[in-house]
Scaffold this motif. Structure first.
Motif, PDB file in Angstrom:
ATOM      1  N   LYS A 189      -3.159   5.730   6.749  1.00  0.00           N
ATOM      2  CA  LYS A 189      -3.701   6.232   5.494  1.00  0.00           C
ATOM      3  C   LYS A 189      -3.029   5.568   4.292  1.00  0.00           C
ATOM      4  CE  LYS A 189      -5.201  10.753   7.028  1.00  0.00           C
ATOM      5  NZ  LYS A 189      -5.089  12.199   6.851  1.00  0.00           N
ATOM      6  N   LYS A 190      -1.747   5.231   4.463  1.00  0.00           N
ATOM      7  CA  LYS A 190      -1.027   4.587   3.374  1.00  0.00           C
ATOM      8  C   LYS A 190      -1.613   3.203   3.080  1.00  0.00           C
ATOM      9  CE  LYS A 190       3.704   4.264   1.860  1.00  0.00           C
ATOM     10  NZ  LYS A 190       5.105   4.360   2.249  1.00  0.00           N
ATOM     11  N   HIS A 191      -2.000   2.494   4.128  1.00  0.00           N
ATOM     12  CA  HIS A 191      -2.578   1.164   3.948  1.00  0.00           C
ATOM     13  C   HIS A 191      -3.950   1.246   3.288  1.00  0.00           C
ATOM     14  CE1 HIS A 191       0.586  -0.862   6.093  1.00  0.00           C
ATOM     15  NE2 HIS A 191       0.461  -0.005   7.099  1.00  0.00           N
ATOM     16  N   ILE A 192      -4.755   2.214   3.690  1.00  0.00           N
ATOM     17  CA  ILE A 192      -6.082   2.383   3.096  1.00  0.00           C
ATOM     18  C   ILE A 192      -5.960   2.761   1.625  1.00  0.00           C
ATOM     19  CG2 ILE A 192      -8.182   3.777   3.128  1.00  0.00           C
ATOM     20  CD1 ILE A 192      -7.884   3.918   6.175  1.00  0.00           C
ATOM     21  N   PHE A 193      -5.015   3.642   1.312  1.00  0.00           N
ATOM     22  CA  PHE A 193      -4.797   4.042  -0.081  1.00  0.00           C
ATOM     23  C   PHE A 193      -4.355   2.842  -0.920  1.00  0.00           C
ATOM     24  CE2 PHE A 193      -1.867   5.556  -3.391  1.00  0.00           C
ATOM     25  CZ  PHE A 193      -2.762   6.290  -4.143  1.00  0.00           C
ATOM     26  N   LEU A 248      -4.875  -0.346  -0.303  1.00  0.00           N
ATOM     27  CA  LEU A 248      -5.980  -1.293  -0.397  1.00  0.00           C
ATOM     28  C   LEU A 248      -7.004  -0.838  -1.434  1.00  0.00           C
ATOM     29  CD1 LEU A 248      -7.382  -3.846   0.737  1.00  0.00           C
ATOM     30  CD2 LEU A 248      -8.510  -2.338   2.377  1.00  0.00           C
ATOM     31  N   SER A 249      -7.355   0.436  -1.415  1.00  0.00           N
ATOM     32  CA  SER A 249      -8.332   0.938  -2.387  1.00  0.00           C
ATOM     33  C   SER A 249      -7.770   0.883  -3.805  1.00  0.00           C
ATOM     34  CB  SER A 249      -8.767   2.355  -2.028  1.00  0.00           C
ATOM     35  OG  SER A 249      -7.666   3.240  -2.098  1.00  0.00           O
ATOM     36  N   LEU A 250      -6.484   1.130  -3.958  1.00  0.00           N
ATOM     37  CA  LEU A 250      -5.857   1.038  -5.276  1.00  0.00           C
ATOM     38  C   LEU A 250      -5.873  -0.404  -5.787  1.00  0.00           C
ATOM     39  CD1 LEU A 250      -4.410   2.948  -7.251  1.00  0.00           C
ATOM     40  CD2 LEU A 250      -2.268   2.190  -6.233  1.00  0.00           C
ATOM     41  N   THR A 251      -5.608  -1.342  -4.904  1.00  0.00           N
ATOM     42  CA  THR A 251      -5.626  -2.756  -5.283  1.00  0.00           C
ATOM     43  C   THR A 251      -7.027  -3.213  -5.661  1.00  0.00           C
ATOM     44  OG1 THR A 251      -3.790  -3.168  -3.783  1.00  0.00           O
ATOM     45  CG2 THR A 251      -5.048  -5.080  -4.501  1.00  0.00           C
ATOM     46  N   GLY A 298      -9.477  -1.341  -6.724  1.00  0.00           N
ATOM     47  CA  GLY A 298      -9.817  -0.688  -7.983  1.00  0.00           C
ATOM     48  C   GLY A 298      -9.193  -1.387  -9.171  1.00  0.00           C
ATOM     49  N   ALA A 299      -7.938  -1.800  -9.039  1.00  0.00           N
ATOM     50  CA  ALA A 299      -7.267  -2.502 -10.130  1.00  0.00           C
ATOM     51  C   ALA A 299      -7.916  -3.852 -10.403  1.00  0.00           C
ATOM     52  CB  ALA A 299      -5.787  -2.675  -9.797  1.00  0.00           C
ATOM     53  N   VAL A 300      -8.314  -4.552  -9.350  1.00  0.00           N
ATOM     54  CA  VAL A 300      -8.968  -5.852  -9.524  1.00  0.00           C
ATOM     55  C   VAL A 300     -10.321  -5.683 -10.213  1.00  0.00           C
ATOM     56  CG1 VAL A 300     -10.025  -7.781  -8.278  1.00  0.00           C
ATOM     57  CG2 VAL A 300      -7.751  -6.979  -7.641  1.00  0.00           C
ATOM     58  N   VAL A 301     -11.072  -4.684  -9.797  1.00  0.00           N
ATOM     59  CA  VAL A 301     -12.386  -4.445 -10.404  1.00  0.00           C
ATOM     60  C   VAL A 301     -12.238  -4.085 -11.877  1.00  0.00           C
ATOM     61  CG1 VAL A 301     -14.349  -2.857 -10.404  1.00  0.00           C
ATOM     62  CG2 VAL A 301     -13.556  -3.852  -8.269  1.00  0.00           C
ATOM     63  N   LEU A 302     -11.278  -3.234 -12.193  1.00  0.00           N
ATOM     64  CA  LEU A 302     -11.051  -2.884 -13.597  1.00  0.00           C
ATOM     65  C   LEU A 302     -10.609  -4.099 -14.409  1.00  0.00           C
ATOM     66  CD1 LEU A 302      -9.313   0.596 -13.378  1.00  0.00           C
ATOM     67  CD2 LEU A 302     -11.589   0.079 -14.238  1.00  0.00           C
TER      68      LEU A 302
END
Length: 42
Positions: A2-6, A8-11, A13-17
């Motif tokens: 779960k830590k890896h998925i979190f 990855l999704s944070l990264t 999201g930051a790239v998209v923003l």
């Protein structure tokens, strides 16, 4: 796992923003069709 998925999704999201911010700063989302109306009417 779960830590890896979190992370990855944070990264992602930051790239998209970041991409959206740069696109807005460069005027990618602005409507500039009115600038070309003169050339299309000829």
């Amino acid at each position: 796992m779960k830590k890896h998925i979190f992370r990855l999704s944070l990264t992602i999201g930051a790239v998209v923003l970041g991409v959206a911010y740069v696109a807005k700063k460069t005027g990618f989302f602005e409507d500039d069709r009115h600038l070309y109306d003169e050339f299309e009417s000829r």
